[in-house]
Design a protein around this motif. Structure first.
Motif, PDB file in Angstrom:
ATOM      1  N   THR A 195       0.840  -1.195   0.000  1.00 25.23           N
ATOM      2  CA  THR A 195       0.000   0.000   0.000  1.00 25.23           C
ATOM      3  C   THR A 195       0.875   1.246   0.000  1.00 25.23           C
ATOM      4  O   THR A 195       0.673   2.166  -0.793  1.00 25.23           O
ATOM      5  CB  THR A 195      -0.919  -0.015   1.241  1.00 25.23           C
ATOM      6  N   ASN A 224       2.612   1.680  -3.352  1.00 27.07           N
ATOM      7  CA  ASN A 224       1.741   2.101  -4.450  1.00 27.07           C
ATOM      8  C   ASN A 224       1.326   3.562  -4.319  1.00 27.07           C
ATOM      9  O   ASN A 224       1.298   4.294  -5.302  1.00 27.07           O
ATOM     10  CB  ASN A 224       0.493   1.210  -4.513  1.00 27.07           C
ATOM     11  N   GLU A 264       2.527   6.466  -7.001  1.00 24.87           N
ATOM     12  CA  GLU A 264       1.524   7.217  -7.762  1.00 24.87           C
ATOM     13  C   GLU A 264       1.591   8.711  -7.448  1.00 24.87           C
ATOM     14  O   GLU A 264       1.492   9.549  -8.340  1.00 24.87           O
ATOM     15  CB  GLU A 264       0.122   6.651  -7.472  1.00 24.87           C
ATOM     16  N   ASP A 310      -0.903  -1.333  -9.106  1.00 27.53           N
ATOM     17  CA  ASP A 310      -0.402  -1.011 -10.435  1.00 27.53           C
ATOM     18  C   ASP A 310      -0.740  -2.178 -11.369  1.00 27.53           C
ATOM     19  O   ASP A 310      -0.090  -3.220 -11.341  1.00 27.53           O
ATOM     20  CB  ASP A 310       1.115  -0.795 -10.344  1.00 27.53           C
ATOM     21  N   SER A 320      -7.366   0.815  -9.752  1.00 26.32           N
ATOM     22  CA  SER A 320      -6.117   1.127 -10.453  1.00 26.32           C
ATOM     23  C   SER A 320      -5.353   2.154  -9.615  1.00 26.32           C
ATOM     24  O   SER A 320      -5.929   2.791  -8.720  1.00 26.32           O
ATOM     25  CB  SER A 320      -6.424   1.724 -11.825  1.00 26.32           C
ATOM     26  N   THR A 321      -4.069   2.344  -9.900  1.00 24.59           N
ATOM     27  CA  THR A 321      -3.330   3.359  -9.145  1.00 24.59           C
ATOM     28  C   THR A 321      -3.890   4.753  -9.430  1.00 24.59           C
ATOM     29  O   THR A 321      -3.825   5.627  -8.579  1.00 24.59           O
ATOM     30  CB  THR A 321      -1.820   3.327  -9.471  1.00 24.59           C
ATOM     31  N   GLY A 335      -5.043   6.901  -6.576  1.00 26.02           N
ATOM     32  CA  GLY A 335      -4.319   8.173  -6.445  1.00 26.02           C
ATOM     33  C   GLY A 335      -5.282   9.342  -6.337  1.00 26.02           C
ATOM     34  O   GLY A 335      -5.057  10.268  -5.547  1.00 26.02           O
TER      35      GLY A 335
END
Ligand code: UDP
Length: 364
Positions: A30, A33, A37, A178, A340-341, A345
């Motif tokens: 986590t 990622n 991002e 990702d 998705s990232t 994000g």
């Protein structure tokens, strides 16, 4: 969001083990990622973590010290314990010294000290809480921060928030991965998969029991955290066609996971999210999970897997029998839409902006 300011972010890891060791469970992936991002989006990041952490190509401050014990192994009345040379205390001593260089501190640790210290710091802190309610001491201190600093407590699922009496004060930011690192596999092998830390709260024995009952092979992947627990499972289910594949890198994990017919998720506790659910779905692998916690919010019953009665091995066996009904492509699509990232994000970035603007009159 392009007209927004670039933030200077200080990510403070959990004090259980170095990043990449597996000791910290899903928090490690986590953190990676989110950091990747937000870095991609032009924010400036520094990560504080235990010495020996993997170099992910980001600015990393490594600090040595005694790790904390994992919170999930203690009872509800467990006191807060800080060992000598505490790495957690050292992390936050470092934070105190450098805080003026940052717009926001992001705490990834499920520990009492960072919550307690929040009002003593001048820089705002976002707390990404990685587990549900475990101890009274933690509930109390998280609630105090939730009340005093509205909007700063982030959680991964509604079910996780609901384990706290102050759940309505938490912000649900879910999670993300990702997708380029997970390859879709449309033609699986007969075996099932199980991925996670091998520890009592993960309920591996139910998946092994289902494997023994059906004769369907089960591939077990993950960090062996509790050796005794694992040995007990081997003694209890001597005829189960299981293989332990070890603790794998993301690249190796997805290579083996994607060939599974389904992933079994059998946690005993309210899983806050369950990174492994979206990792499986990203490969096109349906998820058979107990209807509780994060997985119950991620999986659509009958579409991306099956949700079965909690703690029911018979339920697992029944779902395993109809897993071919699931369209594997729909599983991948679900992750592309929601996990998705980019999607993650957007949620994280907005959360961070909201905290900064609220706490410091930060101009957006
Ligand atoms: N994992 C891994 N290698 C393995 C098995 C698991 O890197 O062989 C990682 C997986 O990618 C996931 C984490 O371990 O990010 C488990 O996270 P999850 O949220 O499912 O559970 P937690 O351990 O946080 O309770």
């Amino acid at each position: 969001m392009t007209n927004h300011h670039s933030l200077r972010l200080l990510f403070v890891s959990n004090p259980i083990g170095p990043l990449g060791s597996g000791l910290g469970g899903g928090v490690e992936l986590t953190l990676r990622n989110i950091a990747t991002e937000l870095g991609r989006r032009g924010h400036r990041l520094t990560i504080v973590a235990t010495q020996g952490s993997l170099d992910w190509g980001m600015l990393l401050v490594e600090i040595a010290g005694t790790p904390q014990m994992s919170a999930q192994t203690q009872g509800r009345d467990a006191p807060t314990i800080i060992p000598a040379s505490s790495v957690l205390a050292k992390f936050w001593d470092y934070v105190r010294q450098v805080q003026t260089e940052f717009d926001l501190i992001v705490n990834f640790a499920y520990d009492w000290l960072p919550f307690y210290l929040t009002p003593f710091l001048t820089c705002p802190v976002a707390h990404l809480v990685s587990m549900g309610s475990l101890t009274t001491a933690m509930d109390e201190i998280i609630e105090q921060v939730a009340v005093k600093f509205p909007g700063t407590i982030g959680v991964h699922s509604q079910a996780q928030a609901a384990t706290f009496t102050f759940g309505d004060r938490c912000r649900c930011v879910k999670n993300g991965i990702d997708l380029s690192l997970y390859e879709f596999c449309g033609e699986p092998e007969p075996s099932m998969g199980w991925v996670g830390r091998i520890a009592p709260e993960k309920g591996l024995e139910d998946a092994v029991a289902a494997s023994q009952l059906t004769g369907i092979p089960l591939k077990i992947m993950g960090f062996l955290q509790h050796e005794e627990y694992w040995q007990q499972i081997l003694r209890d289910y001597p005829d189960a066609p299981i293989t332990y594949e070890g603790f794998l890198s993301t690249a190796e994990l997805q290579q083996r996971l994607r060939r599974c017919r389904a992933l079994l998720m059998t946690p005993r506790w309210v899983e806050a999210f369950g990174n492994v659910a979206i990792e499986a779905l990203a490969c096109g692998v349906p998820v058979i999970a107990y209807r509780r916690g994060g997985p119950a919010e991620i999986i659509e019953d009958g579409k991306t897997g099956f949700l079965v009665e909690p703690d029911s091995v018979a339920g697992l066996v029944e779902a395993m029998g109809k897993v071919n009904e699931i369209d594997r492509y729909a599983c991948r699509q679900r992750v592309e839409e929601e996990y998705s990232t980019t999607a993650m994000g957007d949620r994280m970035e907005q959360w961070f902006y909201d905290i900064c603007s609220r706490n410091k009159g930060f101009l957006m």
